[in-house]
Every structure is written in structure tokens, then in C-alpha cells.
Design a protein around this motif. Structure first.
Motif, PDB file in Angstrom:
ATOM      1  N   MET A 215     -11.714  26.653  17.513  1.00  0.00           N
ATOM      2  CA  MET A 215     -11.818  25.356  18.140  1.00  0.00           C
ATOM      3  C   MET A 215     -12.386  24.324  17.179  1.00  0.00           C
ATOM      4  O   MET A 215     -11.954  23.183  17.173  1.00  0.00           O
ATOM      5  N   CYS A 216     -13.333  24.741  16.357  1.00  0.00           N
ATOM      6  CA  CYS A 216     -13.932  23.814  15.404  1.00  0.00           C
ATOM      7  C   CYS A 216     -12.911  23.400  14.348  1.00  0.00           C
ATOM      8  O   CYS A 216     -12.889  22.260  13.908  1.00  0.00           O
ATOM      9  N   LEU A 217     -12.065  24.329  13.947  1.00  0.00           N
ATOM     10  CA  LEU A 217     -11.052  24.032  12.947  1.00  0.00           C
ATOM     11  C   LEU A 217     -10.047  23.015  13.486  1.00  0.00           C
ATOM     12  O   LEU A 217      -9.582  22.151  12.751  1.00  0.00           O
ATOM     13  N   ARG A 218      -9.763  23.098  14.741  1.00  0.00           N
ATOM     14  CA  ARG A 218      -8.828  22.172  15.377  1.00  0.00           C
ATOM     15  C   ARG A 218      -9.401  20.748  15.378  1.00  0.00           C
ATOM     16  O   ARG A 218      -8.682  19.783  15.134  1.00  0.00           O
ATOM     17  N   LEU A 219     -10.699  20.595  15.629  1.00  0.00           N
ATOM     18  CA  LEU A 219     -11.335  19.284  15.610  1.00  0.00           C
ATOM     19  C   LEU A 219     -11.338  18.687  14.209  1.00  0.00           C
ATOM     20  O   LEU A 219     -11.096  17.485  14.027  1.00  0.00           O
ATOM     21  N   VAL A 220     -11.590  19.509  13.217  1.00  0.00           N
ATOM     22  CA  VAL A 220     -11.601  19.024  11.830  1.00  0.00           C
ATOM     23  C   VAL A 220     -10.216  18.556  11.419  1.00  0.00           C
ATOM     24  O   VAL A 220     -10.042  17.516  10.793  1.00  0.00           O
ATOM     25  N   ARG A 221      -9.210  19.334  11.788  1.00  0.00           N
ATOM     26  CA  ARG A 221      -7.839  18.973  11.437  1.00  0.00           C
ATOM     27  C   ARG A 221      -7.413  17.682  12.128  1.00  0.00           C
ATOM     28  O   ARG A 221      -6.792  16.825  11.508  1.00  0.00           O
ATOM     29  N   SER A 222      -7.738  17.493  13.383  1.00  0.00           N
ATOM     30  CA  SER A 222      -7.350  16.267  14.080  1.00  0.00           C
ATOM     31  C   SER A 222      -8.124  15.070  13.536  1.00  0.00           C
ATOM     32  O   SER A 222      -7.571  13.975  13.427  1.00  0.00           O
ATOM     33  N   ALA A 223      -9.382  15.262  13.165  1.00  0.00           N
ATOM     34  CA  ALA A 223     -10.149  14.166  12.579  1.00  0.00           C
ATOM     35  C   ALA A 223      -9.592  13.789  11.213  1.00  0.00           C
ATOM     36  O   ALA A 223      -9.515  12.613  10.853  1.00  0.00           O
ATOM     37  N   LEU A 224      -9.197  14.799  10.449  1.00  0.00           N
ATOM     38  CA  LEU A 224      -8.620  14.547   9.134  1.00  0.00           C
ATOM     39  C   LEU A 224      -7.302  13.800   9.258  1.00  0.00           C
ATOM     40  O   LEU A 224      -7.046  12.853   8.504  1.00  0.00           O
ATOM     41  N   CYS A 225      -6.473  14.166  10.215  1.00  0.00           N
ATOM     42  CA  CYS A 225      -5.206  13.471  10.435  1.00  0.00           C
ATOM     43  C   CYS A 225      -5.456  12.032  10.878  1.00  0.00           C
ATOM     44  O   CYS A 225      -4.760  11.114  10.447  1.00  0.00           O
ATOM     45  N   CYS A 226      -6.458  11.849  11.724  1.00  0.00           N
ATOM     46  CA  CYS A 226      -6.791  10.502  12.193  1.00  0.00           C
ATOM     47  C   CYS A 226      -7.260   9.638  11.025  1.00  0.00           C
ATOM     48  O   CYS A 226      -6.889   8.471  10.917  1.00  0.00           O
ATOM     49  N   CYS A 227      -8.071  10.196  10.145  1.00  0.00           N
ATOM     50  CA  CYS A 227      -8.552   9.453   8.971  1.00  0.00           C
ATOM     51  C   CYS A 227      -7.409   9.123   8.021  1.00  0.00           C
ATOM     52  O   CYS A 227      -7.366   8.038   7.442  1.00  0.00           O
ATOM     53  N   CYS A 228      -6.481  10.047   7.863  1.00  0.00           N
ATOM     54  CA  CYS A 228      -5.332   9.800   6.999  1.00  0.00           C
ATOM     55  C   CYS A 228      -4.456   8.685   7.558  1.00  0.00           C
ATOM     56  O   CYS A 228      -4.003   7.808   6.818  1.00  0.00           O
ATOM     57  N   LYS A 229      -4.226   8.708   8.862  1.00  0.00           N
ATOM     58  CA  LYS A 229      -3.428   7.654   9.493  1.00  0.00           C
ATOM     59  C   LYS A 229      -4.107   6.300   9.342  1.00  0.00           C
ATOM     60  O   LYS A 229      -3.461   5.292   9.019  1.00  0.00           O
ATOM     61  N   LEU A 230      -5.398   6.262   9.549  1.00  0.00           N
ATOM     62  CA  LEU A 230      -6.145   5.019   9.414  1.00  0.00           C
ATOM     63  C   LEU A 230      -6.131   4.534   7.963  1.00  0.00           C
ATOM     64  O   LEU A 230      -5.975   3.335   7.698  1.00  0.00           O
ATOM     65  N   GLY A 231      -6.266   5.470   7.025  1.00  0.00           N
ATOM     66  CA  GLY A 231      -6.216   5.102   5.613  1.00  0.00           C
ATOM     67  C   GLY A 231      -4.872   4.538   5.210  1.00  0.00           C
ATOM     68  O   GLY A 231      -4.793   3.564   4.468  1.00  0.00           O
ATOM     69  N   VAL A 232      -3.799   5.142   5.692  1.00  0.00           N
ATOM     70  CA  VAL A 232      -2.453   4.650   5.380  1.00  0.00           C
ATOM     71  C   VAL A 232      -2.243   3.264   5.986  1.00  0.00           C
ATOM     72  O   VAL A 232      -1.672   2.376   5.352  1.00  0.00           O
ATOM     73  N   LYS A 233      -2.724   3.044   7.210  1.00  0.00           N
ATOM     74  CA  LYS A 233      -2.600   1.729   7.837  1.00  0.00           C
ATOM     75  C   LYS A 233      -3.366   0.677   7.053  1.00  0.00           C
ATOM     76  O   LYS A 233      -2.865  -0.434   6.820  1.00  0.00           O
ATOM     77  N   CYS A 234      -4.579   0.994   6.612  1.00  0.00           N
ATOM     78  CA  CYS A 234      -5.373   0.038   5.827  1.00  0.00           C
ATOM     79  C   CYS A 234      -4.711  -0.249   4.489  1.00  0.00           C
ATOM     80  O   CYS A 234      -4.680  -1.398   4.032  1.00  0.00           O
ATOM     81  N   LEU A 235      -4.175   0.783   3.857  1.00  0.00           N
ATOM     82  CA  LEU A 235      -3.498   0.599   2.579  1.00  0.00           C
ATOM     83  C   LEU A 235      -2.257  -0.280   2.732  1.00  0.00           C
ATOM     84  O   LEU A 235      -2.032  -1.186   1.925  1.00  0.00           O
ATOM     85  N   CYS A 236      -1.469  -0.028   3.769  1.00  0.00           N
ATOM     86  CA  CYS A 236      -0.289  -0.861   4.022  1.00  0.00           C
ATOM     87  C   CYS A 236      -0.695  -2.303   4.322  1.00  0.00           C
ATOM     88  O   CYS A 236      -0.051  -3.251   3.853  1.00  0.00           O
ATOM     89  N   PHE A 237      -1.751  -2.491   5.080  1.00  0.00           N
ATOM     90  CA  PHE A 237      -2.232  -3.825   5.397  1.00  0.00           C
ATOM     91  C   PHE A 237      -2.635  -4.572   4.125  1.00  0.00           C
ATOM     92  O   PHE A 237      -2.263  -5.735   3.931  1.00  0.00           O
ATOM     93  N   LEU A 238      -3.353  -3.926   3.243  1.00  0.00           N
ATOM     94  CA  LEU A 238      -3.779  -4.565   1.998  1.00  0.00           C
ATOM     95  C   LEU A 238      -2.597  -4.892   1.088  1.00  0.00           C
ATOM     96  O   LEU A 238      -2.535  -5.972   0.497  1.00  0.00           O
ATOM     97  N   VAL A 239      -1.642  -3.968   0.985  1.00  0.00           N
ATOM     98  CA  VAL A 239      -0.481  -4.189   0.124  1.00  0.00           C
ATOM     99  C   VAL A 239       0.359  -5.353   0.638  1.00  0.00           C
ATOM    100  O   VAL A 239       0.725  -6.254  -0.123  1.00  0.00           O
ATOM    101  N   PHE A 240       0.665  -5.362   1.920  1.00  0.00           N
ATOM    102  CA  PHE A 240       1.503  -6.423   2.461  1.00  0.00           C
ATOM    103  C   PHE A 240       0.774  -7.768   2.487  1.00  0.00           C
ATOM    104  O   PHE A 240       1.396  -8.818   2.313  1.00  0.00           O
ATOM    105  N   SER A 241      -0.530  -7.760   2.681  1.00  0.00           N
ATOM    106  CA  SER A 241      -1.289  -9.007   2.619  1.00  0.00           C
ATOM    107  C   SER A 241      -1.268  -9.577   1.213  1.00  0.00           C
ATOM    108  O   SER A 241      -1.108 -10.787   1.020  1.00  0.00           O
ATOM    109  N   THR A 242      -1.419  -8.725   0.221  1.00  0.00           N
ATOM    110  CA  THR A 242      -1.386  -9.176  -1.172  1.00  0.00           C
ATOM    111  C   THR A 242      -0.012  -9.737  -1.522  1.00  0.00           C
ATOM    112  O   THR A 242       0.089 -10.781  -2.175  1.00  0.00           O
ATOM    113  N   ILE A 243       1.037  -9.069  -1.079  1.00  0.00           N
ATOM    114  CA  ILE A 243       2.391  -9.565  -1.340  1.00  0.00           C
ATOM    115  C   ILE A 243       2.603 -10.914  -0.664  1.00  0.00           C
ATOM    116  O   ILE A 243       3.168 -11.841  -1.250  1.00  0.00           O
ATOM    117  N   GLY A 244       2.134 -11.065   0.557  1.00  0.00           N
ATOM    118  CA  GLY A 244       2.268 -12.335   1.268  1.00  0.00           C
ATOM    119  C   GLY A 244       1.514 -13.463   0.587  1.00  0.00           C
ATOM    120  O   GLY A 244       2.031 -14.577   0.457  1.00  0.00           O
TER     121      GLY A 244
END
Length: 89
Positions: free
Chosen positions: A1-30
Motif C-alpha cells: 500500500m505504501c508503494l502505491r502511494l509513492v508511485r501515485s505521488a511521483l506520477c502527480c509530481c511528474c504531471k505537475l512538472g511537465v505542466k509547469c515546464l510547458c507553461f514556461l516554454v510557451f510563455s517565453t515563446i509568446g
């Protein structure tokens, strides 16, 4: 059960990181596109040599001493000087 929480938190952090990276890239291009358009319209748009020198030379070629003393000649000379000043900016 603990491994499942770590994996879901890691996926959530990765998704958030990708969204922030895309936001910064597209803002810079704009921002770069906006700056490029401002520079283009300020310095290069409708700035041909024929129109800038023609407007200045047409209004000042026929000026004589009599024209300078008259009000219309002075107005034309001031207008030509202001147009030349604006074209330099």
C-alpha cells in the motif's frame, strides 16, 4: 500500500512538472513573439528610403527667404522638420 502511494505521488509530481515546464516554454515563446512584433513595427515597418527622403525634400526644396518670412512657409518648414525628427525615431 505504501508503494502505491509513492508511485501515485511521483506520477502527480511528474504531471505537475511537465505542466509547469510547458507553461514556461510557451510563455517565453509568446513573449519573444510580442517583442519581435514591437521591434518590427517600430523600426522596419513602412520605412523605405523613398518615402522618408521624398517627404522631407518636397517640402523644403522650394523654400526661399520670402517663404521663410511668410506664415505658410514657416509652417511648411516646421512641419518638414517635425516629420524628419519623427522619422529618425
Amino acid at each position: 500500500m505504501c508503494l502505491r502511494l509513492v508511485r501515485s505521488a511521483l506520477c502527480c509530481c511528474c504531471k505537475l512538472g511537465v505542466k509547469c515546464l510547458c507553461f514556461l516554454v510557451f510563455s517565453t515563446i509568446g513573449i519573444l513573439i510580442i517583442v519581435a512584433l514591437v521591434v518590427y513595427f517600430c523600426f522596419f515597418y513602412n520605412k523605405s528610403e523613398d518615402t522618408t527622403t521624398k517627404a522631407y525634400s518636397d517640402s523644403t526644396t522650394g523654400t526661399t527667404v520670402e517663404d521663410l518670412t511668410s506664415t505658410t512657409g514657416a509652417k511648411a518648414l516646421i512641419r518638414a522638420y517635425l516629420h524628419n525628427l519623427i522619422d529618425r525615431i
